[in-house]
Scaffold this motif. Structure first.
Motif, PDB file in Angstrom:
ATOM      1  N   LEU A 268      24.868  30.322   2.329  1.00 58.61           N
ATOM      2  CA  LEU A 268      25.597  30.610   3.572  1.00 58.61           C
ATOM      3  C   LEU A 268      25.247  31.978   4.144  1.00 58.61           C
ATOM      4  O   LEU A 268      25.427  32.219   5.337  1.00 58.61           O
ATOM      5  CB  LEU A 268      27.102  30.497   3.344  1.00 58.61           C
ATOM      6  N   GLN A 269      24.757  32.873   3.328  1.00 57.62           N
ATOM      7  CA  GLN A 269      24.294  34.150   3.856  1.00 57.62           C
ATOM      8  C   GLN A 269      23.108  33.940   4.792  1.00 57.62           C
ATOM      9  O   GLN A 269      22.927  34.675   5.754  1.00 57.62           O
ATOM     10  CB  GLN A 269      23.890  35.078   2.701  1.00 57.62           C
ATOM     11  N   PRO A 272      24.900  30.555   7.993  1.00 56.54           N
ATOM     12  CA  PRO A 272      26.365  30.668   7.992  1.00 56.54           C
ATOM     13  C   PRO A 272      27.100  29.423   8.462  1.00 56.54           C
ATOM     14  O   PRO A 272      28.281  29.246   8.121  1.00 56.54           O
ATOM     15  CB  PRO A 272      26.618  31.850   8.945  1.00 56.54           C
TER      16      PRO A 272
END
Length: 400
Positions: A268-269, A272
């Motif tokens: 997700l970094q 996102p």
């Protein structure tokens, strides 16, 4: 319910590969966490099979014999290298290659089996093209993700094609992008032309192959093998987010939710709003007792994707259990509309029609279920159901 981004069966009109949401990114993404911090080798038994991409594109002796045979040479002489290759491999001639989705194969395995899913066919075609000295360009085609399931695993897929160059043949439903480009694609020409494409490197195809093998092992409950395949996908291509998602789902299945969370966070970094990763992470956060974070992520996901894959299907199954066949028919029809090439949706829509006494429409949907199935076992099952329906026999069904 778990969503796993990987290869999945679908009609032979589509090339199936894992989700490639990173291809749509328009901002500079942070570098991924060093992969060694995400691996847990000590928690898994050694793989029961060789893991890796060694020999993925290698030609077997039988393949070399075929490509240098008089018949193949005749194809090349009469139609040119590009068209000759396509003609020899995919027209219903001596090879009789078939679409079959149960396993992602190497080039040699695909040739030996005379069958494969679309990623396997792309790999085999590229291997032959390489032998002929033809340049190859892989492309991610920006179509909507499609979904299927195996047990309680849900599989998402996107679409890739292969460019060799030169004018196209209608037989393969290909389309011409330029006077020197031959794009092999199983979408119909009018459909294929309207989608944007994004170039892929061979490293991406290799990672897809290994991720697919991981997902296939996971679907068979071979968790240790699945781990080593997913690990290799991440190690080989650290920017391939689908591999991280598969790796995290494997940790989740093994019961290591803390490690699964770490991998999901890493994914997700970089992406996102990857809804597949978000859905899986919601469950992990809840399992870790992080209810606040889980609810917040769930609300965020609902705003992005209010009706996730299989939403109408699951509601339709509940309606069937309550004998509300009209509502079930409406709900299954909604899933068919947004996923017209998934056989299970057609099958259950057929059952709803049958329960309502709509025999002709039930037969039509069962025929579509048979036509869109991608394994011989499912085709045989739907064919048997269709024969039962036509004979007036009672059809027995159950939701999986």
């Amino acid at each position: 319910m778990k969503f796993l981004a990987t290869i999945t069966p679908r009609l032979a009109a589509v090339l199936l590969v894992p989700l490639l949401l990173s291809a749509c990114a328009a901002v500079q993404l942070p570098a991924p966490m060093p992969s060694t911090e995400l691996f847990a080798d000590a928690k898994f038994k050694p793989a029961s099979e060789p893991v890796g991409a060694a020999g993925l594109f290698d030609l077997s002796p039988a393949m070399r014999q075929y490509v240098h045979s008089p018949a193949f040479a005749a194809h090349v002489r009469s139609k040119g290298a590009q068209h000759g290759l396509v003609d020899a491999l995919y027209q219903k001639g001596e090879l009789k290659l078939e679409y079959e989705s149960s396993k992602t194969r190497t080039a040699a395995e695909t040739f030996e089996a005379r069958a494969g899913n679309c990623l396997s066919l792309v790999i085999m075609t590229a291997a032959f093209a390489r032998e002929l000295g033809l340049p190859v360009q892989y492309q991610n085609v920006m179509v909507e993700q499609t979904w299927s399931r195996s047990g309680n695993l849900y599989f998402g897929s996107n679409h890739v094609n292969l460019t060799l160059g030169e004018k196209l043949t209608e037989f393969l439903r290909t389309y011409q992008t330029s006077s020197t480009t031959l794009t092999i694609d199983f979408l119909r020409p009018k459909e294929a032309e309207r989608f944007h494409t994004h170039p892929l490197e061979e490293q991406d195809i290799v990672a897809m192959y290994m991720n697919n093998r991981a997902a296939e092992a996971l679907a068979q409950d071979r968790i240790d093998d699945a781990y080593w395949w997913a690990r290799e996908a991440v190690r080989t291509n650290p920017r391939y987010i689908t591999g991280y998602n598969t790796l995290a789902v494997i940790y989740q299945r093994r019961g290591d939710n803390a490690l699964a969370e770490r991998v999901f966070v890493t994914a997700l970094q970089r992406e996102p709003e990857n809804t597949v990763v978000m859905h899986n992470m919601i469950q992990v956060l809840a399992s870790l007792g992080k209810d606040g974070e889980s609810k917040a992520l769930k609300a965020r996901l609902a705003a992005i994707e209010p009706f996730p894959p299989f939403y109408y299907f699951n509601q339709g199954i509940k309606a069937m259990e309550k004998a509300d066949y009209e509502l079930a028919r409406t709900l299954f029809a909604k899933e068919v509309k947004r996923a017209p090439f998934y056989h299970e949706f057609h099958f259950w829509l057929a059952i709803a029609h049958w329960r309502l006494g709509e025999g002709k429409r039930a037969q039509d949907e069962l025929k579509l279920a048979m036509d869109t199935s991608t394994t011989s076992s499912s085709t045989q099952r739907y064919s048997a159901k269709l024969s039962q329906l036509r004979s007036g026999a009672t059809i027995r069904v159950r939701a999986h």
